[in-house]
Write a protein that holds these residues in place. Sequence first.
Motif, PDB file in Angstrom:
ATOM      1  N   HIS A  41      13.399 -10.386  -2.763  1.00  0.00           N
ATOM      2  CA  HIS A  41      12.149  -9.778  -3.225  1.00  0.00           C
ATOM      3  C   HIS A  41      11.370 -10.743  -4.122  1.00  0.00           C
ATOM      4  O   HIS A  41      10.148 -10.856  -4.007  1.00  0.00           O
ATOM      5  CB  HIS A  41      12.429  -8.476  -3.982  1.00  0.00           C
ATOM      6  CG  HIS A  41      12.504  -7.278  -3.104  1.00  0.00           C
ATOM      7  ND1 HIS A  41      13.574  -7.028  -2.278  1.00  0.00           N
ATOM      8  CD2 HIS A  41      11.631  -6.274  -2.904  1.00  0.00           C
ATOM      9  CE1 HIS A  41      13.356  -5.910  -1.614  1.00  0.00           C
ATOM     10  NE2 HIS A  41      12.180  -5.429  -1.976  1.00  0.00           N
ATOM     11  N   ALA A  45       7.655 -12.056  -3.233  1.00  0.00           N
ATOM     12  CA  ALA A  45       6.566 -11.859  -4.197  1.00  0.00           C
ATOM     13  C   ALA A  45       5.914 -13.185  -4.561  1.00  0.00           C
ATOM     14  O   ALA A  45       4.683 -13.277  -4.665  1.00  0.00           O
ATOM     15  CB  ALA A  45       7.088 -11.154  -5.447  1.00  0.00           C
ATOM     16  N   LEU A  48       3.725 -14.217  -1.659  1.00  0.00           N
ATOM     17  CA  LEU A  48       2.485 -13.440  -1.667  1.00  0.00           C
ATOM     18  C   LEU A  48       1.519 -13.970  -2.723  1.00  0.00           C
ATOM     19  O   LEU A  48       0.328 -14.142  -2.454  1.00  0.00           O
ATOM     20  CB  LEU A  48       2.773 -11.954  -1.926  1.00  0.00           C
ATOM     21  CG  LEU A  48       3.304 -11.144  -0.761  1.00  0.00           C
ATOM     22  CD1 LEU A  48       3.804  -9.785  -1.235  1.00  0.00           C
ATOM     23  CD2 LEU A  48       2.231 -10.982   0.315  1.00  0.00           C
ATOM     24  N   ALA A  49       2.039 -14.223  -3.912  1.00  0.00           N
ATOM     25  CA  ALA A  49       1.191 -14.678  -5.019  1.00  0.00           C
ATOM     26  C   ALA A  49       0.574 -16.048  -4.739  1.00  0.00           C
ATOM     27  O   ALA A  49      -0.561 -16.311  -5.139  1.00  0.00           O
ATOM     28  CB  ALA A  49       1.999 -14.711  -6.319  1.00  0.00           C
ATOM     29  N   LYS A  90      10.359  -3.807  -9.680  1.00  0.00           N
ATOM     30  CA  LYS A  90       9.392  -4.785 -10.180  1.00  0.00           C
ATOM     31  C   LYS A  90       8.509  -5.321  -9.050  1.00  0.00           C
ATOM     32  O   LYS A  90       7.339  -5.644  -9.259  1.00  0.00           O
ATOM     33  CB  LYS A  90      10.153  -5.940 -10.848  1.00  0.00           C
ATOM     34  CG  LYS A  90       9.308  -7.081 -11.330  1.00  0.00           C
ATOM     35  CD  LYS A  90      10.174  -8.131 -12.009  1.00  0.00           C
ATOM     36  CE  LYS A  90       9.353  -9.316 -12.473  1.00  0.00           C
ATOM     37  NZ  LYS A  90      10.191 -10.335 -13.111  1.00  0.00           N
ATOM     38  N   TYR A  91       9.069  -5.404  -7.829  1.00  0.00           N
ATOM     39  CA  TYR A  91       8.372  -6.013  -6.703  1.00  0.00           C
ATOM     40  C   TYR A  91       7.823  -4.998  -5.696  1.00  0.00           C
ATOM     41  O   TYR A  91       6.912  -5.319  -4.926  1.00  0.00           O
ATOM     42  CB  TYR A  91       9.323  -6.964  -5.961  1.00  0.00           C
ATOM     43  CG  TYR A  91       9.960  -7.978  -6.870  1.00  0.00           C
ATOM     44  CD1 TYR A  91       9.215  -9.030  -7.394  1.00  0.00           C
ATOM     45  CD2 TYR A  91      11.296  -7.879  -7.234  1.00  0.00           C
ATOM     46  CE1 TYR A  91       9.784  -9.968  -8.239  1.00  0.00           C
ATOM     47  CE2 TYR A  91      11.884  -8.816  -8.085  1.00  0.00           C
ATOM     48  CZ  TYR A  91      11.126  -9.856  -8.581  1.00  0.00           C
ATOM     49  OH  TYR A  91      11.700 -10.774  -9.425  1.00  0.00           O
ATOM     50  N   PRO A  93       5.843  -2.249  -5.657  1.00  0.00           N
ATOM     51  CA  PRO A  93       4.415  -1.934  -5.512  1.00  0.00           C
ATOM     52  C   PRO A  93       3.634  -3.040  -4.787  1.00  0.00           C
ATOM     53  O   PRO A  93       2.793  -2.748  -3.934  1.00  0.00           O
ATOM     54  CB  PRO A  93       3.933  -1.749  -6.953  1.00  0.00           C
ATOM     55  CG  PRO A  93       5.150  -1.266  -7.677  1.00  0.00           C
ATOM     56  CD  PRO A  93       6.281  -2.063  -7.058  1.00  0.00           C
ATOM     57  N   MET A  94       3.927  -4.283  -5.081  1.00  0.00           N
ATOM     58  CA  MET A  94       3.237  -5.404  -4.430  1.00  0.00           C
ATOM     59  C   MET A  94       3.521  -5.403  -2.922  1.00  0.00           C
ATOM     60  O   MET A  94       2.614  -5.611  -2.112  1.00  0.00           O
ATOM     61  CB  MET A  94       3.671  -6.743  -5.035  1.00  0.00           C
ATOM     62  CG  MET A  94       3.051  -7.946  -4.341  1.00  0.00           C
ATOM     63  SD  MET A  94       3.726  -9.525  -4.893  1.00  0.00           S
ATOM     64  CE  MET A  94       2.904  -9.682  -6.469  1.00  0.00           C
ATOM     65  N   LEU A  95       4.763  -5.156  -2.542  1.00  0.00           N
ATOM     66  CA  LEU A  95       5.106  -5.141  -1.127  1.00  0.00           C
ATOM     67  C   LEU A  95       4.452  -3.962  -0.412  1.00  0.00           C
ATOM     68  O   LEU A  95       3.962  -4.102   0.716  1.00  0.00           O
ATOM     69  CB  LEU A  95       6.621  -5.140  -0.935  1.00  0.00           C
ATOM     70  CG  LEU A  95       7.255  -6.537  -0.901  1.00  0.00           C
ATOM     71  CD1 LEU A  95       7.072  -7.293  -2.186  1.00  0.00           C
ATOM     72  CD2 LEU A  95       8.709  -6.436  -0.527  1.00  0.00           C
ATOM     73  N   GLU A  97       1.628  -2.503  -1.307  1.00  0.00           N
ATOM     74  CA  GLU A  97       0.205  -2.838  -1.217  1.00  0.00           C
ATOM     75  C   GLU A  97      -0.086  -3.817  -0.084  1.00  0.00           C
ATOM     76  O   GLU A  97      -1.186  -3.862   0.441  1.00  0.00           O
ATOM     77  CB  GLU A  97      -0.281  -3.434  -2.540  1.00  0.00           C
ATOM     78  CG  GLU A  97      -0.339  -2.425  -3.664  1.00  0.00           C
ATOM     79  CD  GLU A  97      -0.482  -3.066  -5.039  1.00  0.00           C
ATOM     80  OE1 GLU A  97      -0.701  -4.295  -5.129  1.00  0.00           O
ATOM     81  OE2 GLU A  97      -0.352  -2.327  -6.028  1.00  0.00           O
ATOM     82  N   ASN A  98       0.934  -4.586   0.307  1.00  0.00           N
ATOM     83  CA  ASN A  98       0.772  -5.569   1.375  1.00  0.00           C
ATOM     84  C   ASN A  98       1.324  -5.098   2.707  1.00  0.00           C
ATOM     85  O   ASN A  98       1.521  -5.912   3.610  1.00  0.00           O
ATOM     86  CB  ASN A  98       1.402  -6.898   0.953  1.00  0.00           C
ATOM     87  CG  ASN A  98       0.504  -7.647   0.003  1.00  0.00           C
ATOM     88  OD1 ASN A  98      -0.424  -8.326   0.435  1.00  0.00           O
ATOM     89  ND2 ASN A  98       0.728  -7.494  -1.293  1.00  0.00           N
ATOM     90  N   ALA A 116       2.692   3.931  -6.223  1.00  0.00           N
ATOM     91  CA  ALA A 116       2.316   3.074  -5.091  1.00  0.00           C
ATOM     92  C   ALA A 116       2.654   3.754  -3.764  1.00  0.00           C
ATOM     93  O   ALA A 116       1.863   3.689  -2.812  1.00  0.00           O
ATOM     94  CB  ALA A 116       3.018   1.722  -5.192  1.00  0.00           C
TER      95      ALA A 116
END
Length: 170
Positions: A41, A45, A48-49, A90-91, A93-95, A97-98, A116
Amino acid sequence: MNINDEIIFNLPADFERISALEPNTLVYLSGAVYTARDQAHKRIAEALASGSKLPFDLKNAAIYYCGPTPAPKGRVIGSCGPTTSGRMDKYAPMLIENGVTVMIGKGVRNQAVIDAIKAHGAVYLSAIGGAAALYQDCVKACELVAYPDLGCEAVYKLTVENFPAVVSIK
């Protein structure tokens, strides 16, 4: 917990199909899931960043919080039970969203993950801790996808059939 119903659920799953699921429904998953734990993860992340290439397409992906062990002779995979989902909070929500639509693990999720899931139409499925042998029998194929240096925490693509889980957060 009372199980409301049970359904066969094919993966990958888009948001429209997920919207039909109800909490406390027993689902039998069939299709592709990607294993990923803490370190995978973190790397996803970071990719992605930075805009780097991802090891797999996150759109409509299902991620199983699992670190499978090597396959014994005559088996597709070794032990492959769920790990504690909160370690990925920690990761997550970002995943989501993607494009990640399905997460499978055990344990509670923090409020940011719940928010999320609800905002993006994803789903969190609970798998049974201590049922690694049951899940092992549901895996029909296992392919290393990324981060082999992480050992059992590398990303694997599993093809599952009738993998049981319960809709926990939607």
